[in-house]
Scaffold this motif. Structure first.
Motif, PDB file in Angstrom:
ATOM      1  N   GLY A   1       0.783  -1.248  -0.054  1.00  0.00           N
ATOM      2  CA  GLY A   1      -0.088   0.070   0.050  1.00  0.00           C
ATOM      3  C   GLY A   1       0.570   1.184   0.157  1.00  0.00           C
ATOM      4  O   GLY A   1       0.212   2.469   0.100  1.00  0.00           O
ATOM      5  N   ARG A   2       2.106   1.104  -0.146  1.00  0.00           N
ATOM      6  CA  ARG A   2       3.032   2.415  -0.228  1.00  0.00           C
ATOM      7  C   ARG A   2       3.747   2.656  -1.522  1.00  0.00           C
ATOM      8  O   ARG A   2       4.336   3.561  -1.480  1.00  0.00           O
ATOM      9  CB  ARG A   2       3.870   2.251   1.255  1.00  0.00           C
ATOM     10  N   HIS A   3       3.639   1.771  -2.404  1.00  0.00           N
ATOM     11  CA  HIS A   3       4.175   1.986  -3.532  1.00  0.00           C
ATOM     12  C   HIS A   3       3.422   1.606  -4.840  1.00  0.00           C
ATOM     13  O   HIS A   3       2.059   0.876  -4.500  1.00  0.00           O
ATOM     14  CB  HIS A   3       5.338   1.071  -3.851  1.00  0.00           C
ATOM     15  N   LEU A   4       3.731   2.133  -5.904  1.00  0.00           N
ATOM     16  CA  LEU A   4       2.757   2.062  -6.962  1.00  0.00           C
ATOM     17  C   LEU A   4       3.780   1.286  -8.081  1.00  0.00           C
ATOM     18  O   LEU A   4       4.950   1.727  -8.297  1.00  0.00           O
ATOM     19  CB  LEU A   4       2.400   3.582  -7.601  1.00  0.00           C
ATOM     20  N   LEU A   5       3.116   0.312  -8.720  1.00  0.00           N
ATOM     21  CA  LEU A   5       3.750  -0.361  -9.739  1.00  0.00           C
ATOM     22  C   LEU A   5       3.308   0.237 -11.164  1.00  0.00           C
ATOM     23  O   LEU A   5       2.049   0.425 -11.141  1.00  0.00           O
ATOM     24  CB  LEU A   5       3.721  -1.740  -9.920  1.00  0.00           C
ATOM     25  N   PHE A   6       4.210   0.509 -11.972  1.00  0.00           N
ATOM     26  CA  PHE A   6       3.632   0.845 -13.431  1.00  0.00           C
ATOM     27  C   PHE A   6       4.799   0.729 -14.488  1.00  0.00           C
ATOM     28  O   PHE A   6       5.755   0.055 -14.010  1.00  0.00           O
ATOM     29  CB  PHE A   6       3.537   2.614 -13.271  1.00  0.00           C
ATOM     30  N   SER A  49       0.121  -6.954  -0.254  1.00  0.00           N
ATOM     31  CA  SER A  49       1.007  -8.380  -0.887  1.00  0.00           C
ATOM     32  C   SER A  49       2.335  -7.583  -1.480  1.00  0.00           C
ATOM     33  O   SER A  49       2.450  -6.560  -2.184  1.00  0.00           O
ATOM     34  CB  SER A  49       0.049  -9.047  -1.960  1.00  0.00           C
ATOM     35  N   ARG A  50       3.127  -8.388  -1.451  1.00  0.00           N
ATOM     36  CA  ARG A  50       4.498  -8.382  -2.466  1.00  0.00           C
ATOM     37  C   ARG A  50       4.452  -9.270  -3.577  1.00  0.00           C
ATOM     38  O   ARG A  50       5.385  -9.110  -4.253  1.00  0.00           O
ATOM     39  CB  ARG A  50       5.403  -8.782  -1.576  1.00  0.00           C
ATOM     40  N   ILE A  67       1.333 -14.369 -19.137  1.00  0.00           N
ATOM     41  CA  ILE A  67       1.154 -13.862 -17.598  1.00  0.00           C
ATOM     42  C   ILE A  67       2.175 -14.477 -16.933  1.00  0.00           C
ATOM     43  O   ILE A  67       2.355 -15.765 -17.054  1.00  0.00           O
ATOM     44  CB  ILE A  67      -0.323 -14.159 -17.212  1.00  0.00           C
ATOM     45  N   PHE A  68       2.797 -13.448 -16.130  1.00  0.00           N
ATOM     46  CA  PHE A  68       4.117 -14.076 -15.454  1.00  0.00           C
ATOM     47  C   PHE A  68       3.642 -13.493 -13.958  1.00  0.00           C
ATOM     48  O   PHE A  68       2.820 -12.999 -13.599  1.00  0.00           O
ATOM     49  CB  PHE A  68       5.247 -13.387 -15.752  1.00  0.00           C
ATOM     50  N   ALA A  69       4.344 -14.193 -12.854  1.00  0.00           N
ATOM     51  CA  ALA A  69       4.197 -13.875 -11.690  1.00  0.00           C
ATOM     52  C   ALA A  69       5.503 -13.603 -11.051  1.00  0.00           C
ATOM     53  O   ALA A  69       6.715 -14.099 -11.169  1.00  0.00           O
ATOM     54  CB  ALA A  69       3.581 -14.984 -10.659  1.00  0.00           C
ATOM     55  N   VAL A  70       5.442 -12.586 -10.083  1.00  0.00           N
ATOM     56  CA  VAL A  70       6.831 -12.216  -9.068  1.00  0.00           C
ATOM     57  C   VAL A  70       6.249 -12.582  -7.579  1.00  0.00           C
ATOM     58  O   VAL A  70       5.266 -11.928  -7.390  1.00  0.00           O
ATOM     59  CB  VAL A  70       7.292 -10.978  -9.527  1.00  0.00           C
ATOM     60  N   VAL A  71       6.986 -13.561  -6.980  1.00  0.00           N
ATOM     61  CA  VAL A  71       6.539 -13.555  -5.565  1.00  0.00           C
ATOM     62  C   VAL A  71       7.519 -13.191  -4.625  1.00  0.00           C
ATOM     63  O   VAL A  71       8.688 -13.053  -4.879  1.00  0.00           O
ATOM     64  CB  VAL A  71       6.041 -14.846  -5.188  1.00  0.00           C
ATOM     65  N   LEU A 113     -10.020 -18.650 -14.200  1.00  0.00           N
ATOM     66  CA  LEU A 113      -9.498 -18.539 -12.988  1.00  0.00           C
ATOM     67  C   LEU A 113      -8.313 -19.540 -12.722  1.00  0.00           C
ATOM     68  O   LEU A 113      -8.519 -20.744 -13.503  1.00  0.00           O
ATOM     69  CB  LEU A 113     -10.338 -18.896 -11.753  1.00  0.00           C
ATOM     70  N   THR A 114      -7.376 -19.228 -12.083  1.00  0.00           N
ATOM     71  CA  THR A 114      -6.200 -20.412 -11.821  1.00  0.00           C
ATOM     72  C   THR A 114      -5.692 -19.948 -10.558  1.00  0.00           C
ATOM     73  O   THR A 114      -5.577 -18.977 -10.067  1.00  0.00           O
ATOM     74  CB  THR A 114      -5.148 -20.321 -12.752  1.00  0.00           C
ATOM     75  N   PRO A 115      -5.253 -20.960  -9.513  1.00  0.00           N
ATOM     76  CA  PRO A 115      -4.573 -20.445  -8.302  1.00  0.00           C
ATOM     77  C   PRO A 115      -3.426 -19.723  -8.641  1.00  0.00           C
ATOM     78  O   PRO A 115      -2.623 -19.602  -9.585  1.00  0.00           O
ATOM     79  CB  PRO A 115      -4.209 -21.913  -7.862  1.00  0.00           C
ATOM     80  N   PHE A 116      -3.177 -18.872  -7.711  1.00  0.00           N
ATOM     81  CA  PHE A 116      -2.146 -17.920  -7.854  1.00  0.00           C
ATOM     82  C   PHE A 116      -1.261 -17.816  -6.471  1.00  0.00           C
ATOM     83  O   PHE A 116      -1.863 -18.215  -5.495  1.00  0.00           O
ATOM     84  CB  PHE A 116      -2.678 -16.397  -7.855  1.00  0.00           C
ATOM     85  N   PRO A 117       0.148 -18.067  -6.526  1.00  0.00           N
ATOM     86  CA  PRO A 117       0.941 -17.828  -7.693  1.00  0.00           C
ATOM     87  C   PRO A 117       1.572 -19.013  -8.443  1.00  0.00           C
ATOM     88  O   PRO A 117       2.174 -18.716  -9.566  1.00  0.00           O
ATOM     89  CB  PRO A 117       2.280 -16.962  -7.186  1.00  0.00           C
ATOM     90  N   ASP A 118       0.940 -20.174  -8.093  1.00  0.00           N
ATOM     91  CA  ASP A 118       1.613 -21.302  -8.660  1.00  0.00           C
ATOM     92  C   ASP A 118       0.984 -21.875  -9.970  1.00  0.00           C
ATOM     93  O   ASP A 118       1.542 -22.824 -10.692  1.00  0.00           O
ATOM     94  CB  ASP A 118       1.561 -22.352  -7.610  1.00  0.00           C
ATOM     95  N   GLY A 119      -0.236 -21.255 -10.207  1.00  0.00           N
ATOM     96  CA  GLY A 119      -1.046 -21.866 -11.493  1.00  0.00           C
ATOM     97  C   GLY A 119      -1.325 -23.041 -11.278  1.00  0.00           C
ATOM     98  O   GLY A 119      -1.772 -23.628 -10.124  1.00  0.00           O
TER      99      GLY A 119
END
Length: 171
Positions: A1-6, A49-50, A67-71, A113-119
């Motif tokens: 909640g403190r940063h914006l990704l763009f 979330s991170r 689509i990619f995930a970063v955890v 829908l798919t489970p996140f972040p593992d698919g």
């Protein structure tokens, strides 16, 4: 909640878009988070979330958009949906357990829908075409546009293996 990704082509001579972060209070400058060899766009990052998801690519005759995930703790992006189909519009649920997205794997745009972040398992939500999924803040509804551009709401029950419940056309 403190940063914006763009997504931005800032600093790119070729116009390639990368992912940047900036504090919402303006206390620092934008910092590069992720650079790829294809465009990085359509970021979905649930509050608190991170972990986040993003769409990469364009219709280049290869895998199209993926689509990619970063955890948390990872320094690289992991492919979540990387097929010959066109996957886009990632939307991570507010609790971070599910990813809603648009895919043309069936030959027509539909919401899945798919489970996140593992698919893994894939559940079709729409049945008359669908794009642009958006979660309600409480995660109990998933909204999308159907094949006729009508707004549809689907009830979600996260206690089930397939959380997608009944859908109703709103307008």
């Amino acid at each position: 909640g403190r940063h914006l990704l763009f997504s931005s082509d800032h600093g790119s001579k070729s116009g390639l878009r990368s992912l940047f972060s900036i504090p919402i209070d303006g206390s620092d400058t934008a910092r590069l988070v992720l650079a790829r060899v294809r465009h990085v766009q359509e970021v979905s990052w649930p509050a608190g979330s991170r972990d986040f998801a993003f769409r990469e690519g364009y219709d280049d005759g290869g895998t199209r958009r993926d689509i990619f995930a970063v955890v948390k703790g990872d320094t690289i992006a992991h492919p979540l949906l990387n097929t010959r189909a066109d996957e886009r519009n990632p939307a991570v649920s507010p609790d971070g357990r599910w990813l809603a997205y648009t895919s043309d794997a069936s030959g027509r745009d539909q919401v899945y829908l798919t489970p996140f972040p593992d698919g893994g398992a894939r559940f079709q939500v729409s049945n008359a075409g669908g794009t642009s999924p958006v979660w309600a803040r409480d995660g109990r509804q998933l909204y999308y546009l159907n094949g006729q551009s009508a707004l549809v709401a689907t009830a979600m029950d996260e206690g089930k293996a397939n959380p997608a419940g009944a859908s109703r056309r709103l307008f």
